[in-house]
Scaffold this motif. Sequence first.
Motif, PDB file in Angstrom:
ATOM      1  N   SER A  56       0.833  -1.206   0.000  1.00 25.10           N
ATOM      2  CA  SER A  56       0.000   0.000   0.000  1.00 25.10           C
ATOM      3  C   SER A  56       0.863   1.250   0.000  1.00 25.10           C
ATOM      4  O   SER A  56       2.015   1.228   0.437  1.00 25.10           O
ATOM      5  CB  SER A  56      -0.925   0.012   1.219  1.00 25.10           C
ATOM      6  N   ALA A  57       0.279   2.325  -0.489  1.00 31.30           N
ATOM      7  CA  ALA A  57       0.874   3.662  -0.430  1.00 31.30           C
ATOM      8  C   ALA A  57      -0.291   4.634  -0.329  1.00 31.30           C
ATOM      9  O   ALA A  57      -1.140   4.697  -1.217  1.00 31.30           O
ATOM     10  CB  ALA A  57       1.717   3.952  -1.655  1.00 31.30           C
ATOM     11  N   THR A  58      -0.344   5.362   0.773  1.00 30.75           N
ATOM     12  CA  THR A  58      -1.450   6.264   1.043  1.00 30.75           C
ATOM     13  C   THR A  58      -0.922   7.663   1.310  1.00 30.75           C
ATOM     14  O   THR A  58       0.073   7.836   2.015  1.00 30.75           O
ATOM     15  CB  THR A  58      -2.243   5.782   2.285  1.00 30.75           C
ATOM     16  N   GLY A  59      -1.605   8.652   0.754  1.00 33.87           N
ATOM     17  CA  GLY A  59      -1.281  10.044   1.016  1.00 33.87           C
ATOM     18  C   GLY A  59      -2.450  10.723   1.697  1.00 33.87           C
ATOM     19  O   GLY A  59      -3.605  10.332   1.501  1.00 33.87           O
ATOM     20  N   THR A  60      -2.152  11.701   2.530  1.00 38.23           N
ATOM     21  CA  THR A  60      -3.183  12.533   3.140  1.00 38.23           C
ATOM     22  C   THR A  60      -2.815  13.986   2.894  1.00 38.23           C
ATOM     23  O   THR A  60      -1.643  14.325   2.758  1.00 38.23           O
ATOM     24  CB  THR A  60      -3.313  12.290   4.657  1.00 38.23           C
ATOM     25  N   VAL A  61      -3.833  14.843   2.835  1.00 39.58           N
ATOM     26  CA  VAL A  61      -3.615  16.278   2.687  1.00 39.58           C
ATOM     27  C   VAL A  61      -4.311  16.955   3.852  1.00 39.58           C
ATOM     28  O   VAL A  61      -5.509  16.763   4.072  1.00 39.58           O
ATOM     29  CB  VAL A  61      -4.163  16.801   1.339  1.00 39.58           C
ATOM     30  N   GLY A  62      -3.530  17.706   4.625  1.00 38.10           N
ATOM     31  CA  GLY A  62      -4.085  18.371   5.797  1.00 38.10           C
ATOM     32  C   GLY A  62      -3.160  19.454   6.300  1.00 38.10           C
ATOM     33  O   GLY A  62      -2.420  20.067   5.534  1.00 38.10           O
ATOM     34  N   ASP A  63      -3.205  19.660   7.606  1.00 37.09           N
ATOM     35  CA  ASP A  63      -2.360  20.667   8.244  1.00 37.09           C
ATOM     36  C   ASP A  63      -2.048  20.220   9.665  1.00 37.09           C
ATOM     37  O   ASP A  63      -2.425  19.116  10.059  1.00 37.09           O
ATOM     38  CB  ASP A  63      -3.030  22.045   8.213  1.00 37.09           C
ATOM     39  N   LYS A  64      -1.373  21.092  10.438  1.00 37.67           N
ATOM     40  CA  LYS A  64      -0.992  20.710  11.806  1.00 37.67           C
ATOM     41  C   LYS A  64      -2.201  20.380  12.673  1.00 37.67           C
ATOM     42  O   LYS A  64      -2.127  19.531  13.544  1.00 37.67           O
ATOM     43  CB  LYS A  64      -0.179  21.831  12.465  1.00 37.67           C
ATOM     44  N   GLY A  65      -3.324  21.018  12.426  1.00 34.34           N
ATOM     45  CA  GLY A  65      -4.519  20.798  13.234  1.00 34.34           C
ATOM     46  C   GLY A  65      -5.279  19.530  12.891  1.00 34.34           C
ATOM     47  O   GLY A  65      -5.974  18.971  13.729  1.00 34.34           O
ATOM     48  N   ASP A  66      -5.159  19.067  11.643  1.00 32.82           N
ATOM     49  CA  ASP A  66      -5.893  17.890  11.194  1.00 32.82           C
ATOM     50  C   ASP A  66      -5.150  17.313   9.983  1.00 32.82           C
ATOM     51  O   ASP A  66      -5.209  17.868   8.883  1.00 32.82           O
ATOM     52  CB  ASP A  66      -7.320  18.266  10.817  1.00 32.82           C
ATOM     53  N   ALA A  67      -4.451  16.226  10.195  1.00 28.19           N
ATOM     54  CA  ALA A  67      -3.543  15.668   9.186  1.00 28.19           C
ATOM     55  C   ALA A  67      -4.233  15.282   7.885  1.00 28.19           C
ATOM     56  O   ALA A  67      -3.607  15.278   6.831  1.00 28.19           O
ATOM     57  CB  ALA A  67      -2.803  14.463   9.758  1.00 28.19           C
ATOM     58  N   ASP A  68      -5.531  14.950   7.931  1.00 33.33           N
ATOM     59  CA  ASP A  68      -6.239  14.580   6.705  1.00 33.33           C
ATOM     60  C   ASP A  68      -7.458  15.479   6.469  1.00 33.33           C
ATOM     61  O   ASP A  68      -8.455  15.060   5.903  1.00 33.33           O
ATOM     62  CB  ASP A  68      -6.626  13.105   6.701  1.00 33.33           C
ATOM     63  N   ARG A  69      -7.342  16.730   6.895  1.00 36.91           N
ATOM     64  CA  ARG A  69      -8.454  17.696   6.777  1.00 36.91           C
ATOM     65  C   ARG A  69      -9.022  17.733   5.355  1.00 36.91           C
ATOM     66  O   ARG A  69     -10.222  17.864   5.147  1.00 36.91           O
ATOM     67  CB  ARG A  69      -7.978  19.092   7.169  1.00 36.91           C
ATOM     68  N   TYR A  70      -8.171  17.635   4.347  1.00 36.88           N
ATOM     69  CA  TYR A  70      -8.607  17.794   2.959  1.00 36.88           C
ATOM     70  C   TYR A  70      -8.697  16.489   2.183  1.00 36.88           C
ATOM     71  O   TYR A  70      -9.031  16.501   1.008  1.00 36.88           O
ATOM     72  CB  TYR A  70      -7.693  18.787   2.241  1.00 36.88           C
ATOM     73  N   GLY A  71      -8.372  15.369   2.821  1.00 38.80           N
ATOM     74  CA  GLY A  71      -8.613  14.104   2.146  1.00 38.80           C
ATOM     75  C   GLY A  71      -7.486  13.095   2.216  1.00 38.80           C
ATOM     76  O   GLY A  71      -6.399  13.362   2.717  1.00 38.80           O
ATOM     77  N   THR A  72      -7.798  11.901   1.703  1.00 38.53           N
ATOM     78  CA  THR A  72      -6.885  10.764   1.641  1.00 38.53           C
ATOM     79  C   THR A  72      -6.833  10.267   0.200  1.00 38.53           C
ATOM     80  O   THR A  72      -7.849  10.273  -0.497  1.00 38.53           O
ATOM     81  CB  THR A  72      -7.391   9.635   2.567  1.00 38.53           C
ATOM     82  N   VAL A  73      -5.635   9.834  -0.216  1.00 42.57           N
ATOM     83  CA  VAL A  73      -5.426   9.430  -1.606  1.00 42.57           C
ATOM     84  C   VAL A  73      -4.711   8.085  -1.644  1.00 42.57           C
ATOM     85  O   VAL A  73      -3.736   7.871  -0.922  1.00 42.57           O
ATOM     86  CB  VAL A  73      -4.548  10.469  -2.344  1.00 42.57           C
ATOM     87  N   ASP A  74      -5.190   7.183  -2.504  1.00 41.33           N
ATOM     88  CA  ASP A  74      -4.490   5.930  -2.775  1.00 41.33           C
ATOM     89  C   ASP A  74      -3.419   6.233  -3.817  1.00 41.33           C
ATOM     90  O   ASP A  74      -3.730   6.484  -4.989  1.00 41.33           O
ATOM     91  CB  ASP A  74      -5.462   4.876  -3.295  1.00 41.33           C
ATOM     92  N   LEU A  75      -2.163   6.237  -3.402  1.00 44.34           N
ATOM     93  CA  LEU A  75      -1.068   6.609  -4.292  1.00 44.34           C
ATOM     94  C   LEU A  75      -0.665   5.483  -5.247  1.00 44.34           C
ATOM     95  O   LEU A  75       0.153   5.687  -6.131  1.00 44.34           O
ATOM     96  CB  LEU A  75       0.139   7.066  -3.469  1.00 44.34           C
TER      97      LEU A  75
END
Length: 128
Positions: A56-75
């Motif tokens: 598996s390879a997973t990416g998340t997009v977020g910030d210091k307050g919420d690591a996956d605030r903007y979503g999760t991606v199957d890389l």
Amino acid sequence: MPIKKNSGRQDLLVAFVDVKFSDLAPGANPAIEVPHGAVLVGGDVVVTTPFNSATSATGTVGDKGDADRYGTVDLKQAGRTALTITGHKHSVADSVLLGFDQVGSATAGALRLTLHYYVEGRAAFSQG
């Protein structure tokens, strides 16, 4: 009482970064700086070369307050994943983080992270 109109206008700001598998460390990786007052209104992650991690390879997009605030991606899958827009306003200049987790080490993989945002309180011109 009528709505108080805002005559201030600004162009939508767009930032992007191209990332290779070798640029990512496990965990949160600062990817794009956004200014105080930034509100994301769109964006995506486009996997241009699938990551070839064993399992598996997973990416998340977020910030210091919420690591996956903007979503999760199957890389491991080529294609576009739209960000999840939350209406969150960055109260300080901040990094949007690209999280990375994999099982098995990748030897190939690439993506582009794109953010669309405006900055609350900013006006480039007025309409009225």
